[in-house]
Design an enzyme around this catalytic site. Structure first.
Site, short mmCIF file in Angstrom:
data_model
loop_
_atom_site.label_atom_id
_atom_site.label_comp_id
_atom_site.label_asym_id
_atom_site.label_seq_id
_atom_site.Cartn_x
_atom_site.Cartn_y
_atom_site.Cartn_z
N ARG A 85 19.20 20.80 4.71
CA ARG A 85 20.28 20.23 5.83
C ARG A 85 21.48 20.70 5.46
NH1 ARG A 85 16.34 16.46 4.70
NH2 ARG A 85 15.18 15.48 6.57
N ARG A 148 9.62 6.15 8.33
CA ARG A 148 8.57 7.03 7.72
C ARG A 148 8.07 6.35 6.32
NH1 ARG A 148 12.35 12.63 8.15
NH2 ARG A 148 11.20 13.37 10.06
#
Ligand code: NAD
Length: 315
Positions: A85, A148
Site C-alpha cells: 500500500r 476479516r
C-alpha cells in the site's frame, strides 16, 4: 442522506451499489476523471435501485457535491500484484492535491471518508489539505481488517462474527495489530472460550489467522486483481453509523495527539461514530506486546506521513 463518491473504480462503484441496496443513501453522486466510466457505473447501479429503495444515483462534477453529508474518496492508484500500500503514496498524494480542494469548495460541511491507500497516511493528507476539524476526516482504517478478524474467529469458535468483539488496530496495512488479549464473545475472553469448547488457539492457529487477516488483500489481488466487496461493506457500515447517528464503535482511522508516545498520527483505534463524525475515542487496554506493536505501527505511519506532508508543503 446524500453521499458523494470520488473514484468510480472497483471500490467506488461497489460502495455505491452497497449504499443503494442497503438504503443507506438516498442520493449518490459518482465523480471520476473518466466521466464515461462514472456515467456507465451510475446507469448500471440505477437499474438495481427499483429492487431496493427509492433512491437516485448519477454521475456528476464537483459542483454536484453541494449538500453531501458524506464524501467518500476512493480515487487513485490501487495495488498491483507484489505492490504494498505504501508504494502508492507519491501517486495518490498528487491526486489528493487536485481532489480535496474541489470537495471543500463544493461541500464545506461534509464529512470525508478516506479509503485510497495507504489509507492512514492519505487520511492525514486529507486532513491537511481540507483544513477540516479532525472529527470530520475519517479513514476507513481497520474496519475491514476487524471484519476479516471477526469472520475467522467466528469460523473457529462456531459463533456469528457479529457476536465477537475483537479489533484490529494501528495501520490498515502490513504493521496492523490484531488485539487478541481483549477480544471477547459472550462476555468470555476469546482464548478462554476457545479452550472451553476444546478448540484452543494454538500458536499455529493464531499464526494462520494473523496471516489470513494481514495478508488478505495480497491473496485477493493475486486472484482477481483488486479487493472491493469487503471494503464496500465496511464503507457502507461507516456511512450508516453517521446517517443514523448511531454512536457505533468502529475501528476507523483518525488523527490522534498521542498513540503509545507517537505524536500527531492517524491510526485506527475503537472510535464512537455518529452524525458529527468521530465523537470520541476509546483507548483499549492491551498486552505489553500488543502495545509495543501498536507503537511500531504508529511510528511507521508517522514516518511516511511526514514524507507525504513535506511533498505537499514543497509546492
Ligand atoms: P480503480 O483503479 O478501480 O479505481 C480508481 C478510480 O479512480 C479510477 O476509476 C480512476 O479513473 C479514478 N481516478 C484516478 N485519479 C482521479 C482523479 N484525479 N480524479 C477523479 N478520479 C480519479 O481502483 P480501486 O480498486 O477502486 O481502488 C481505489 C483505491 O482504494 C486504491 O488506492 C486502493 O488501494 C484503495 N483500496 C483501499 C481499501 C481499504 O481498505 N482502505 C481497500 C481496497 C482498495
Amino acid at each position: 442522506m446524500k453521499v458523494g463518491i470520488i473514484g468510480a473504480g472497483s471500490v467506488g462503484s461497489a460502495t455505491a451499489f452497497a449504499l443503494i441496496m442497503r438504503g443507506v443513501a438516498r442520493k449518490i453522486v459518482l465523480i471520476d476523471m473518466n466521466e464515461k466510466k462514472a456515467q456507465a457505473e451510475a446507469m448500471d447501479i440505477a437499474h438495481a435501485a427499483p429492487f431496493a429503495y427509492a433512491n437516485k444515483i448519477k454521475a456528476g462534477t464537483y459542483k454536484d457535491l453541494e449538500g453531501c453529508e458524506i464524501v467518500i474518496v476512493t480515487a487513485g492508484a490501487n495495488q498491483k500484484p507484489g505492490e504494498t500500500r505504501i508504494d502508492l503514496l507519491g501517486r495518490n498524494v498528487k491526486i489528493f492535491e487536485s481532489i480535496i480542494p474541489e470537495i471543500v469548495k463544493a461541500a464545506p460541511n461534509t464529512t470525508l471518508i478516506i479509503t485510497s491507500n495507504p489509507a492512514d497516511i492519505m487520511t492525514e493528507v486529507a486532513l491537511k489539505l481540507s483544513g477540516f476539524p479532525k472529527e470530520r476526516v475519517i479513514g476507513s482504517g481497520t474496519v475491514l481488517d476487524t471484519s476479516r478478524f471477526r469472520t475467522l474467529l467466528g469460523y473457529h469458535l462456531g459463533v456469528s462474527p457479529q457476536s465477537i468483539h475483537a479489533n484490529v488496530l494501528g495501520e490498515h496495512g502490513d504493521s496492523e495489530v490484531l488485539a487478541w488479549s481483549n477480544g471477547d464473545a459472550g462476555s468470555v475472553q476469546i482464548e478462554e472460550l476457545a479452550r472451553m469448547i476444546g478448540k484452543p488457539f494454538t500458536p499455529e492457529v493464531k499464526a494462520k489467522i494473523d496471516d489470513c487477516v494481514r495478508n488478505a488483500a495480497y491473496q485477493i489481488i493475486e486472484g482477481k486483481g483488486a479487493t472491493y466487496y469487503g471494503i464496500a461493506g465496511a464503507l457502507c457500515r461507516i456511512c450508516q453509523a453517521i446517517s443514523n447517528n448511531e454512536y457505533a464503535i468502529l475501528t476507523v482511522s483518525s488523527h490522534h495527539e498521542d498513540v503509545e508516545g507517537v505524536k500527531n498520527v492517524c491510526v485506527s483505534l475503537p472510535s464512537v461514530v455518529g452524525k458529527r463524525g468521530i465523537h470520541s475515542i476509546i483507548y483499549p487496554k492491551l498486552s505489553d506486546s500488543e502495545s509495543h506493536d501498536l507503537k511500531l505501527s504508529a511510528q511507521k505511519i508517522k514516518e511516511y506521513s511526514e514524507e507525504a506532508l513535506q511533498q505537499i508543503s514543497q509546492k
